[in-house]
Design a protein around this motif. Structure first.
Motif, short mmCIF file in Angstrom:
data_model
loop_
_atom_site.label_atom_id
_atom_site.label_comp_id
_atom_site.label_asym_id
_atom_site.label_seq_id
_atom_site.Cartn_x
_atom_site.Cartn_y
_atom_site.Cartn_z
N ASN A 1 0.17 -33.37 -10.84
CA ASN A 1 -0.75 -34.22 -10.08
C ASN A 1 -0.01 -35.23 -9.21
OD1 ASN A 1 -2.91 -33.00 -11.47
ND2 ASN A 1 -2.71 -34.47 -13.14
N ALA A 2 1.26 -35.00 -8.94
CA ALA A 2 2.10 -35.98 -8.23
C ALA A 2 1.53 -36.37 -6.88
CB ALA A 2 3.52 -35.46 -8.06
N SER A 3 0.87 -35.46 -6.22
CA SER A 3 0.32 -35.81 -4.92
C SER A 3 -0.81 -36.83 -5.06
CB SER A 3 -0.19 -34.55 -4.20
OG SER A 3 -1.22 -33.94 -4.97
N ASP A 4 -1.43 -36.88 -6.24
CA ASP A 4 -2.51 -37.84 -6.47
C ASP A 4 -1.97 -39.24 -6.82
OD1 ASP A 4 -4.33 -35.76 -6.09
OD2 ASP A 4 -4.45 -35.33 -8.24
N ASP A 5 -0.98 -39.29 -7.73
CA ASP A 5 -0.49 -40.59 -8.20
C ASP A 5 0.93 -40.46 -8.77
OD1 ASP A 5 -0.18 -43.16 -9.10
OD2 ASP A 5 -1.74 -43.05 -10.63
N VAL A 6 1.92 -40.85 -7.97
CA VAL A 6 3.32 -40.76 -8.38
C VAL A 6 3.64 -41.75 -9.51
CG1 VAL A 6 5.71 -40.95 -7.56
CG2 VAL A 6 3.96 -39.99 -6.08
N VAL B 1 15.58 -37.20 -13.38
CA VAL B 1 14.24 -37.13 -12.80
C VAL B 1 13.97 -38.41 -12.00
CG1 VAL B 1 11.76 -37.07 -13.29
CG2 VAL B 1 13.31 -35.53 -14.51
N ARG B 2 14.35 -39.55 -12.56
CA ARG B 2 14.18 -40.81 -11.82
C ARG B 2 14.94 -40.79 -10.49
NH1 ARG B 2 11.38 -44.76 -14.28
NH2 ARG B 2 11.38 -44.82 -16.56
N THR B 3 16.16 -40.27 -10.53
CA THR B 3 16.97 -40.18 -9.30
C THR B 3 16.25 -39.30 -8.28
OG1 THR B 3 19.01 -40.53 -10.52
CG2 THR B 3 19.21 -39.49 -8.35
N VAL C 1 6.31 -36.10 -22.78
CA VAL C 1 6.78 -35.01 -21.93
C VAL C 1 5.58 -34.22 -21.39
CG1 VAL C 1 8.08 -32.83 -21.90
CG2 VAL C 1 9.07 -34.86 -22.97
N THR C 2 4.57 -34.02 -22.23
CA THR C 2 3.35 -33.36 -21.76
C THR C 2 2.71 -34.17 -20.65
OG1 THR C 2 2.99 -32.36 -23.93
CG2 THR C 2 1.07 -32.51 -22.47
N GLU C 3 2.67 -35.50 -20.83
CA GLU C 3 2.14 -36.37 -19.77
C GLU C 3 2.98 -36.25 -18.50
OE1 GLU C 3 2.08 -40.30 -21.44
OE2 GLU C 3 0.65 -39.74 -23.00
N LEU C 4 4.29 -36.15 -18.67
CA LEU C 4 5.19 -36.00 -17.52
C LEU C 4 4.89 -34.70 -16.79
CD1 LEU C 4 7.65 -37.08 -15.92
CD2 LEU C 4 9.10 -35.84 -17.54
N GLN C 5 4.71 -33.62 -17.55
CA GLN C 5 4.38 -32.34 -16.92
C GLN C 5 3.07 -32.44 -16.13
OE1 GLN C 5 4.51 -30.10 -20.60
NE2 GLN C 5 6.39 -29.07 -19.98
N GLN C 6 2.08 -33.09 -16.72
CA GLN C 6 0.80 -33.25 -16.03
C GLN C 6 0.96 -34.14 -14.80
OE1 GLN C 6 -1.58 -34.73 -19.25
NE2 GLN C 6 -2.05 -32.68 -20.03
N ASN D 1 8.75 -35.83 -5.07
CA ASN D 1 7.60 -36.18 -5.91
C ASN D 1 7.25 -35.09 -6.92
OD1 ASN D 1 7.40 -38.63 -4.66
ND2 ASN D 1 5.79 -37.99 -3.25
N THR D 2 7.93 -33.96 -6.86
CA THR D 2 7.72 -32.90 -7.85
C THR D 2 9.07 -32.42 -8.37
OG1 THR D 2 7.61 -31.25 -6.09
CG2 THR D 2 5.50 -32.11 -6.89
#
Length: 132
Positions: free
Chosen positions: A58-63, A103-105, A49-54, A112-113
């Protein structure tokens, strides 16, 4: 004869008591092992979940980081589901599975965020019910 019968009865009673004690200890250890597995897996989910938050930050960098974090959460949920028959844990797992599916949906719909607060809330609940 009566003394011999009493010794056998006492021996049988002692054997049955030992078997019952051993069964109780084995069951107790199994329950402790299951609880520890739940705690370890819940901890791994908290890391995911922490990784998901990060990843959301950073979604604009790598979805793809979002997908990887969701995959990790779902793998760990599968482990908990396989190892527990506790109703509270089962409900917490179901809630977290639904939150990750949402979230996947959102991601598939182009967001992307996405809002991941339901994921963090459900992960917190899972951690709570897994804590012995």
């Amino acid at each position: 004869m009566a003394a011999s019968r009493r010794r056998r009865t006492t021996a049988v009673a002692a054997t049955l008591a030992a078997v019952a004690l051993t069964a109780g200890l084995t069951t107790g250890c199994s329950a402790v092992d299951k609880a520890l597995d739940c705690v370890r897996t819940a901890d791994a989910i908290a890391d995911s979940v922490t990784e998901l938050q990060q990843a959301v930050e950073n979604a604009s960098d790598d979805v793809t980081q979002l997908e990887e974090a969701l995959d990790s959460i779902e793998r760990n949920l599968g482990e908990i589901s396989d190892k527990t028959d506790n109703a509270d844990v089962g409900k917490a797992v179901d809630d977290l599975e639904q939150a990750t599916a949402n979230v996947r949906t959102s991601l598939k719909d182009g967001d992307n965020t996405p809002d991941i607060s339901p994921v963090t809330d459900a992960a917190g609940e899972l951690t709570k019910v897994c804590t012995p």
